[in-house]
Design an enzyme around this catalytic site. Structure first.
Site, short mmCIF file in Angstrom:
data_model
loop_
_atom_site.label_atom_id
_atom_site.label_comp_id
_atom_site.label_asym_id
_atom_site.label_seq_id
_atom_site.Cartn_x
_atom_site.Cartn_y
_atom_site.Cartn_z
N LYS A 136 -9.73 2.29 -2.82
CA LYS A 136 -10.21 1.74 -1.56
C LYS A 136 -11.56 2.35 -1.20
O LYS A 136 -11.73 3.57 -1.25
CB LYS A 136 -9.19 2.02 -0.45
CG LYS A 136 -9.55 1.42 0.90
CD LYS A 136 -8.47 1.72 1.94
CE LYS A 136 -8.80 1.09 3.29
NZ LYS A 136 -7.78 1.41 4.31
N CYS A 192 -5.47 -2.79 2.83
CA CYS A 192 -5.31 -2.68 4.28
C CYS A 192 -6.55 -3.15 5.03
O CYS A 192 -6.90 -4.33 5.04
CB CYS A 192 -4.93 -1.25 4.66
SG CYS A 192 -4.40 -1.05 6.39
N GLU A 235 0.83 -1.21 0.00
CA GLU A 235 0.00 0.00 0.00
C GLU A 235 0.87 1.26 0.00
O GLU A 235 1.90 1.32 0.67
CB GLU A 235 -0.88 -0.03 1.25
CG GLU A 235 -1.79 1.16 1.44
CD GLU A 235 -2.53 1.12 2.77
OE1 GLU A 235 -3.48 1.90 2.94
OE2 GLU A 235 -2.15 0.31 3.65
#
Length: 498
Positions: free
Chosen positions: A321, A375, A264
């Site tokens: 995301k 994540c 990430e």
């Protein structure tokens, strides 16, 4: 008889909090599930000593506060990355997080307690009530299912039940196999149902685990890159080029894999101005496709994103995301909170990051379709269930430098293992500071890089298994079953009260 009946209320509350802290030893990195089982069994005798529903609620809150305070002790770590800006929040974060999450359990204890009811029936009612409130904890206000009861079973045969019932179903099974048994032991009566639940759950777990199919490997090799950039140095202009160069070195190493995965936010530039960096990645990759994490802007909005560079080094696909971490990537009412100097830890202005449109599939060429998770998204089983189709593998990129070096990174990894079991899919996981790992469809780690180590690992990609029961049905049938059981028990205990 129950020896805790004569204890003062303060001693019972203190004992409940201690039992909660002990129960958290079942979670990673300890994985000592017998402590959790024993704590849950001993919780029932304390529950049955409460004279009123109010006192039962306080006892449930004390147990859960002890549990979450221990389980989530890592949560103070992000606040020490920038001590001057965020350090003052650390003690409040753990206190309010543990105490706030414990309110769900307090409600369950308040609902289930009937001072004149049968002990075993009340314990069953308590198990069902907690299970429903755990559903609420995982879904309400974006949800936070971290440290769910099912996480106790990662790396044990029992975890394979995730492919049937999912995390909330396995959590309910665990509670039903422990709380009623504790009630029967404390009252020395009514053993038939508790023993049937405990022995039955154990037998089914072991038999089902033994029946799981054999996992085979594909002929594809995936390189997982781990630069090990400490969070306080990650964006420092003096260090960022070093970490980027480290990833280029790992990417260029021979022999060549079939796919390379960076973690990430691994590129020290925004996507709009990152072409020189992407060209360097393509040159190092030598024709191997690369997934990597990068931040991007779109007008006033900013996104935490993942892109796919094909064999020619061209960006072909993009994923934003969509399940953001509150107070990490954004702050509710951020424009107002910014006036008081309160921002998300991973953002610097206003409301912070914006959410992407939702779950998506990315085409990884000959390796198949990937379901990307950035994540925190791997914590949520519903984010995986909401995918628009069946993936060939799960792909998590993460920066666990935020979580410190104690329990947080290992608990995050454990939840990735759970998602793999639930879906019957392998997961490739690239983490900035670790633990980067290849996880097979049974949740087993086949290759990994240790926490806090820079390097890369070339791992064989396991083949997916057939679609699991849980992947087909999701959480709804388990939720409906729990609601039906709750209503039946509510009727039963209410009639006995009258």
């Amino acid at each position: 008889m129950n020896p805790a009946r004569g204890w003062p209320i303060w001693l019972r509350l203190l004992s409940a909090a201690a039992l909660g802290a002990v129960a958290a030893f079942g979670l990673a990195p300890f994985g000592f599930w017998p402590a959790s089982v024993a704590a849950l069994i001993l919780l029932s005798p304390l529950f049955l000593t409460t004279e009123t529903r109010g006192r039962a609620a306080w006892l449930g809150w004390a147990f859960a506060t002890g549990y979450f305070a221990h389980a989530l002790s890592w949560i103070v770590e992000p606040f020490f990355v920038d001590v001057q800006r965020h350090g003052w929040m650390a003690p409040f974060a753990l206190t309010f997080m543990a105490g706030g999450l414990a309110l769900f359990w307090a409600v369950a204890f308040w609902i289930a307690r009937r001072p004149n009811g049968r002990p075993v029936t009340q314990a069953v009612f308590l198990a069902i009530s907690i299970s429903l409130l755990e559903f609420a904890r995982g879904y309400v206000l974006t949800g936070f299912p971290w440290a769910g009861i099912a996480q106790l079973w990662v790396d044990t045969p029992v975890a394979q039940l995730l492919s049937l019932f999912g995390p909330y179903g396995l959590g309910a099974v665990t509670l039903l196999a422990t709380l009623p048994l504790g009630a029967a032991l404390s009252e020395r009566s009514g053993f038939v149902l508790p023993l049937a639940l405990t022995v039955g759950a154990t037998a089914v777990s072991l038999a089902y685990a033994a029946s799981r199919p054999v996992v085979t490997d594909t002929d594809h090799v995936v390189r997982l890159v781990q630069p090990n950039a400490p969070q306080h140095q990650k964006w420092d202009p003096d260090y960022a080029p070093l970490f980027f160069a480290r990833q280029l070195e790992f990417t260029a190493a021979t022999p060549r894999p079939d796919l390379i995965v960076w973690p990430e936010t691994s590129v020290p530039a925004w996507l709009g101005s990152a072409q020189p960096y992407l060209d360097a990645v393509a040159e190092a990759a030598q024709g191997t496709p690369v997934f990597l994490g990068i931040q991007r802007g779109d007008g006033p909005r900013i996104y935490n994103s993942m892109i796919y560079l094909d064999e020619t080094g061209q960006m072909q696909q993009l994923y934003d995301k969509h399940h953001l971490a509150p107070f990490g990537e954004y702050v509710p009412f951020g424009d107002v909170m910014a006036q008081f100097g309160i921002y998300g830890m991973a953002a610097t202005t206003g409301n912070g990051f914006s959410a992407g449109p939702g779950a998506a599939l990315l085409d990884a060429g000959k390796l198949g379709m990937a379901l990307p998770l950035i994540c925190y998204e791997a914590v949520f089983t519903q984010d995986v269930l909401s995918a628009p189709g069946r993936a060939d593998f799960l792909l998590q990129i993460t920066n666990d430098a935020w979580f410190g070096t104690r329990s947080g990174p290992y608990q995050h990894l454990a939840q990735a293992q759970m998602r793999a079991i639930e879906q019957g899919l392998p997961m490739m996981r690239s983490a900035n500071t670790g633990v980067s790992a290849m996880i097979d469809p049974l949740g087993r780690i086949t290759d990994a890089l240790p926490l806090g180590q820079a390097g890369f690992v070339d791992a064989n990609l396991p083949a997916p298994l057939a679609l699991t029961v849980y992947a087909r049905i999701g959480d709804f049938p388990v939720f409906v079953l729990l609601v039906a059981m709750f209503l039946l028990l509510w009727r039963n205990v209410s009639q006995r009260q009258h």
